[in-house]
Design a protein around this motif. Sequence first.
Motif, short mmCIF file in Angstrom:
data_model
loop_
_atom_site.label_atom_id
_atom_site.label_comp_id
_atom_site.label_asym_id
_atom_site.label_seq_id
_atom_site.Cartn_x
_atom_site.Cartn_y
_atom_site.Cartn_z
N ALA A 125 -4.64 0.68 -0.07
CA ALA A 125 -5.18 0.63 1.29
C ALA A 125 -6.33 -0.37 1.38
O ALA A 125 -7.11 -0.51 0.46
CB ALA A 125 -5.68 2.01 1.71
N ALA A 150 -9.01 4.53 -2.87
CA ALA A 150 -8.10 4.19 -1.76
C ALA A 150 -7.58 2.76 -1.91
O ALA A 150 -6.40 2.49 -1.68
CB ALA A 150 -8.82 4.35 -0.43
N ALA A 201 -5.70 10.50 -0.64
CA ALA A 201 -5.77 10.37 0.82
C ALA A 201 -5.05 9.11 1.29
O ALA A 201 -4.39 9.11 2.32
CB ALA A 201 -7.23 10.37 1.29
N ALA A 202 -5.18 8.04 0.52
CA ALA A 202 -4.56 6.77 0.91
C ALA A 202 -3.06 6.76 0.66
O ALA A 202 -2.32 6.09 1.35
CB ALA A 202 -5.22 5.61 0.17
N ASN A 203 -2.63 7.50 -0.34
CA ASN A 203 -1.21 7.50 -0.70
C ASN A 203 -0.78 8.90 -1.13
O ASN A 203 -0.69 9.21 -2.32
CB ASN A 203 -0.97 6.48 -1.82
CG ASN A 203 0.51 6.16 -1.98
OD1 ASN A 203 1.37 6.90 -1.52
ND2 ASN A 203 0.80 5.06 -2.65
N GLN A 252 -3.27 12.62 12.45
CA GLN A 252 -2.75 11.28 12.72
C GLN A 252 -1.75 11.29 13.87
O GLN A 252 -1.75 10.40 14.71
CB GLN A 252 -2.10 10.70 11.45
CG GLN A 252 -3.11 10.29 10.39
CD GLN A 252 -2.46 9.86 9.10
OE1 GLN A 252 -1.56 10.51 8.61
NE2 GLN A 252 -2.95 8.77 8.53
N LEU A 282 -12.22 9.54 6.17
CA LEU A 282 -12.76 10.63 5.38
C LEU A 282 -14.28 10.56 5.39
O LEU A 282 -14.85 9.49 5.15
CB LEU A 282 -12.31 10.51 3.91
CG LEU A 282 -11.05 11.23 3.45
CD1 LEU A 282 -10.85 10.96 1.97
CD2 LEU A 282 -11.15 12.73 3.69
N ALA A 321 -4.97 2.52 -4.42
CA ALA A 321 -3.72 3.10 -3.92
C ALA A 321 -3.10 2.21 -2.85
O ALA A 321 -2.13 2.60 -2.20
CB ALA A 321 -3.97 4.50 -3.38
N ARG A 381 -1.97 9.36 17.41
CA ARG A 381 -0.90 8.50 17.95
C ARG A 381 -0.53 8.96 19.36
O ARG A 381 -0.34 8.15 20.25
CB ARG A 381 0.33 8.52 17.05
CG ARG A 381 0.28 7.44 15.97
CD ARG A 381 1.62 7.30 15.27
NE ARG A 381 1.87 8.42 14.37
CZ ARG A 381 1.46 8.43 13.10
NH1 ARG A 381 0.79 7.42 12.60
NH2 ARG A 381 1.69 9.47 12.32
N TYR A 395 -3.93 16.61 7.75
CA TYR A 395 -4.35 15.29 8.22
C TYR A 395 -3.20 14.56 8.90
O TYR A 395 -3.42 13.78 9.83
CB TYR A 395 -4.95 14.44 7.08
CG TYR A 395 -5.79 13.32 7.64
CD1 TYR A 395 -7.09 13.56 8.07
CD2 TYR A 395 -5.28 12.04 7.80
CE1 TYR A 395 -7.86 12.57 8.64
CE2 TYR A 395 -6.03 11.04 8.37
CZ TYR A 395 -7.33 11.30 8.78
OH TYR A 395 -8.08 10.32 9.36
N VAL A 398 -6.66 6.36 7.53
CA VAL A 398 -7.24 7.64 7.17
C VAL A 398 -8.75 7.52 7.22
O VAL A 398 -9.32 6.56 6.71
CB VAL A 398 -6.81 8.05 5.73
CG1 VAL A 398 -7.49 9.34 5.31
CG2 VAL A 398 -5.30 8.20 5.65
N PHE A 451 -4.73 19.46 2.52
CA PHE A 451 -5.35 18.45 3.39
C PHE A 451 -4.33 17.47 3.95
O PHE A 451 -4.34 17.16 5.14
CB PHE A 451 -6.43 17.70 2.61
CG PHE A 451 -7.00 16.51 3.33
CD1 PHE A 451 -8.12 16.64 4.14
CD2 PHE A 451 -6.41 15.25 3.21
CE1 PHE A 451 -8.63 15.55 4.82
CE2 PHE A 451 -6.93 14.15 3.90
CZ PHE A 451 -8.05 14.31 4.70
#
Lengths: 334, 280
Positions: A26, A21, B83-85, B266, A6, A24, B270, B262, A4, B258
Amino acid sequence: MGGVYLQMEDEIASMAALVGASLAGARSFTATSGPGFSLMQENLGLAIALEVPCVVVNIQRSGPSTGLATRPAQADLMQARWGTHGDHPAVALAPATVQDCYDLAVRAFDLADLLRQPVILLGDEVIAHARERVVVPESPEEDRGAGGRREPACPPEEYRPFAAGPDGVAPLAWFGSRYVFHVSSSMHDETGFPNARPDNAARVIARLHEKVARHAAELELYRIYQGEGARYLVVAYGASARAAQAAVAEARAAGIPAGLFVPLAVWPFPAGALRQVAAEAERVLVAEMSYGQLALEVERILHREVVGIHRYDGEMLTPEEVLKGLERGASRCW
Amino acid sequence: MLVTSARPYLVERNLPHFWCPGCGNGIILSAVARAFARLGWERTRTVVVTGIGCFGRADDYLNVNAVHGTHGRALAIATGIKAANPGLHVVALMGDGDCATIGGNHFLHACRRNLTITAVVANNLNYGMTGGQYSATTPAGSTTSTSPLGHAESGLDLCRVAAAAGAMYVARTTVYHVHLLDRYLEAALTHPGFSLVEVMSSCPVYFGRYNRLGGPVEMMERWRKVAVPLEKYGELPEPEREGRVAVGVFADHRGEPFEERYRRVQEAARGARAGEVSER
């Protein structure tokens, strides 16, 4: 890669999001230069206090403030060490080649995981914009030393996110795993909840420093050129190391016994290795694109005065300037 | 019954809480815990993020994943987590100093960016923890420790700002209107995209004392009196709005958060990568 990207509203937020992040689960990094690095200091402290692995790339440029916008400098060395408030350890790697940028970036992530600590990749404008051959290992995963953060294995109800092992580092779970955990920017104990007792605070501050000290071997990164018989030793990092390397080669060709010490980890500074190579040197010179920051650290380590070759006009230090210093010694600038 | 079911979400060993007698934070905290319980949120998949300030200590009492971060930055930290999870429930608990003042910039962009994060703001109209200084929501003319002769700035209407900045769900109530609080919290926590519940709260020790609003009971009664439903508030002539607080739902939109947008980025990445490989 499934990652991701940002772009946050400012670098305060970037650094904060980086911490989030990483918690979480990452692997996270951000990149900036001087003014942004100044804004990141607040939450770099957060990452240090929460012991959250992440990587911050700071490409040094001229300052203070806007300075000579995007012109090269190496004047964030001390900010990388002491920029955020409070007693804290710092880990910063400094590439001197484009190959270093690749290798040290990989190393930075591994060290961040190993130490549960933000790692700064402290480049400069010259190296960041340089184009050189880079050899990328066929299988980058295999090339890596450590690899990944240490995760807890205990039953969830027993997990304490700051209960450190013998090396001073505690396993770190991630939000969304089977572990429920709490981290706090306030002084906390092993549970992660606030604890304002003086004995606890002293223990935490000492452990933060000791966990880095206990991994000194992994952090002692440097290169030596023409170290043998070097009676004139130049200490330089980043782009200045490149100028110094050319100068040392020329000096040797002219019969001057010069050598070069290039720290690749600038924090903690590879003090032992520097002391060893400097022991035989008659004169130690420090070449840097700064009014004098590396010189301070080298003097502190060697307990002797050094000859400073400093440039702080937004131009790159040249081999000629270093050579001049080697030939007749440069005057101190302050 | 509700109290019992909220228990797993509270860190009972840390209770009683440290807030002053008459402070509204405990009411908001218990409403948050009740909402988690009603929604049956798994503790492992729930993350609370706080900043600094009185309500910034709320995480000490919540038995879910928690980050107690830096002043004003709770939403920026929450953004990184979500955003990460994206599978996590992410809730930011802040005061008015934290969210509207120091963190104002992050607040605007969190509304606009529209990750599914719920912000719960305890608005007691001043910086309570540090001695009652004025914040961005302190009404003009109010007395605070840094405006002893009357506040010369105007207070920010956090809900109108959030709605204008693109938040998907925005509601305001007070610590007196607990049933409304429960309802708004549940709506916000289940709403896709960014949501805000602003809760007008009492600080009898500083804001109440400086402005002679009486003790905890009088301040609580005052919320009942000054709260006006949003629709009614709109009909009031300007002079009658003075000293009143509009409560209700300021925004309730359905839109793509979002995370969903997003995910398409992604997928596009890909696809582009796959195309690149096949061309070789």
